[in-house]
Design an enzyme around this catalytic site. Structure first.
Site, short mmCIF file in Angstrom:
data_model
loop_
_atom_site.label_atom_id
_atom_site.label_comp_id
_atom_site.label_asym_id
_atom_site.label_seq_id
_atom_site.Cartn_x
_atom_site.Cartn_y
_atom_site.Cartn_z
N ASP A 130 0.84 -1.21 0.00
CA ASP A 130 0.00 0.00 0.00
C ASP A 130 0.87 1.26 0.00
OD1 ASP A 130 -2.75 -0.15 -0.10
OD2 ASP A 130 -2.98 -0.61 2.03
N LYS A 160 -0.52 -0.63 -4.24
CA LYS A 160 -1.96 -0.31 -4.25
C LYS A 160 -2.13 1.15 -3.81
CE LYS A 160 -4.98 -1.97 -1.02
NZ LYS A 160 -5.48 -0.72 -0.41
N GLU A 230 -14.21 -1.96 -1.56
CA GLU A 230 -14.38 -2.09 -0.10
C GLU A 230 -15.72 -1.53 0.35
OE1 GLU A 230 -11.06 -0.92 2.33
OE2 GLU A 230 -12.21 -1.14 4.18
O1 KIV Z 1 -4.84 -1.84 4.18
C1 KIV Z 1 -5.60 -2.79 3.98
O2 KIV Z 1 -5.65 -3.76 4.74
C2 KIV Z 1 -6.45 -2.73 2.81
C3 KIV Z 1 -7.45 -3.81 2.64
C4 KIV Z 1 -8.60 -3.56 3.55
C5 KIV Z 1 -7.87 -3.98 1.24
O3 KIV Z 1 -6.37 -1.83 2.05
#
Ligand code: KIV
Length: 357
Positions: A130, A160, A230
């Site tokens: 992320d 992501k 989500e």
């Molecule tokens: O950070 C995370 O765990 C997420 C998931 C909820 C998809 O983005």
């Protein structure tokens, strides 16, 4: 809106599962974490490392794609062992690992530590990291720079990012152009709770539902290889999944997505402490009650240390033979440490040589 409806109806008329243009979304990546002198856990299927090609094949065949978050070496090893397709180093680490109330405080440096630990433990899954809040919103250049760090320093295969504002779509496009695979994330985007007014489901009215689908399409057009949906109603997720050529990964979005993702701690039922039980989302099925097991084990450990039943002979494995014990006691006596020698004599009967298993 008209354009969207047009695309949706086209998607319903033709099977989206079989008309995938590989050239548009193709991207192979598999960063191999460094070997160490100690070696590491071997992948369960060394010849079957998950790449975007693997995911596309699963999607084409209509097989569910599995994604779970991981934040450290042990969780990564568990995902790998279980054959999970994608390990997401999610910024949810901010909440479930660092104990913050939101995902906003975690830094890029902290995320990179999590990424590297996961890369060492998960050799087979596709690794997605992320982008942390505050590390990619200012400009596409900033987004590319951060994404590059997540791959180079974090050992991830892809990144992501959340949201679908024009600047975010542009950032996704630039990152893909820089050679980095991007997963989008729409619906409830926890980094935007400030404007969403809290952790609220999205897509619950016509405008919001259409926005979810339009944003997912825009992310696909920007080159994303997949999109997380989500906390949206199942019919909205079904619409997005039908119209997109790339796989959708749902969380709190019902069963009609191409795959599913859950947060590691939530799915394992790790957080049995009342504070954490409160934040385990209601869409999450707890596939185990690991938190209860942990609390029970810690209580038993405490009890056994306090009543001195741990460690017993069984867990005191290092041997010293009788002759060495005798010599040791003599040395202690010569040093005037009679009390120490007496302590040795007292336990020697049970803890010498072959008596220790
Ligand atoms: O950070 C995370 O765990 C997420 C998931 C909820 C998809 O983005």
């Amino acid at each position: 809106m008209a354009a969207l409806l047009n695309r949706l109806s086209k998607a319903c008329l033709t099977s989206t599962k079989h008309n995938f243009k590989i050239s548009t979304y193709a991207r192979h990546m598999s960063n191999i974490p460094e070997d160490t002198v100690y070696g590491g856990p071997k992948p369960q299927n060394p010849d079957k490392r998950v790449t975007l090609t693997t995911l596309r094949a699963k999607h084409r065949k209509g097989e569910g794609i599995t994604m779970v978050t991981a934040y450290d070496y042990p969780s990564a090893v568990h995902l790998d062992t279980a054959g999970i397709d994608i390990a997401l180093v999610g910024d949810s680490a901010s909440m479930v690992v660092h104990g913050y109330d939101t995902t906003l405080p975690i830094t890029l440096e902290e995320m990179l530590v999590h990424c590297r630990s996961v890369a060492r433990g998960a050799k087979r899954p596709l690794l997605v990291g992320d982008l942390a809040f505050g590390t990619y919103e200012s400009s596409s250049q900033q987004a590319v720079d951060t994404a590059v760090r997540v791959l180079k320093e974090g050992g991830m295969d892809a990144i992501k990012l959340e949201g679908g504002a024009p600047s975010r779509i542009s950032a996704a496009k630039h990152i893909v152009e820089a050679g980095i695979a991007v997963m989008g994330h729409v619906g409830l985007t926890p980094q935007a709770i400030s404007v969403l007014g809290g952790f609220r489901p999205q897509g619950k009215n016509v405008l919001s539902a259409v926005k979810v689908v339009e944003t997912a399409l825009a992310l696909q057009d920007a080159g994303c290889f997949s999109v997380v949906l989500e906390c949206v109603p199942a019919p909205v997720a079904a619409a997005a999944t039908a119209v997109l050529k790339i796989p959708t990964i749902g969380i709190g979005a019902g069963p009609f997505c191409s795959g599913q993702v859950l947060v590691y701690h939530d799915l394992l039922g790790m957080m049995q402490h009342p504070h954490h039980a409160k934040v385990t989302p209601k869409f999450c099925k707890q596939f185990a009650l690991v938190g209860e097991v942990i609390t029970k084990a810690l209580s038993e450990y405490k009890q056994e240390v306090e009543n001195r039943s741990f460690p017993g002979i069984m867990h005191s494995p290092y041997k010293i033979n009788g002759a060495e014990v005798d010599g040791f006691m003599k040395e202690l006596q010569k040093m005037g440490l009679d009390k120490a020698a007496a302590a040795v004599a007292e336990v020697a009967e049970n803890f010498v040589g072959d008596k220790i298993q």
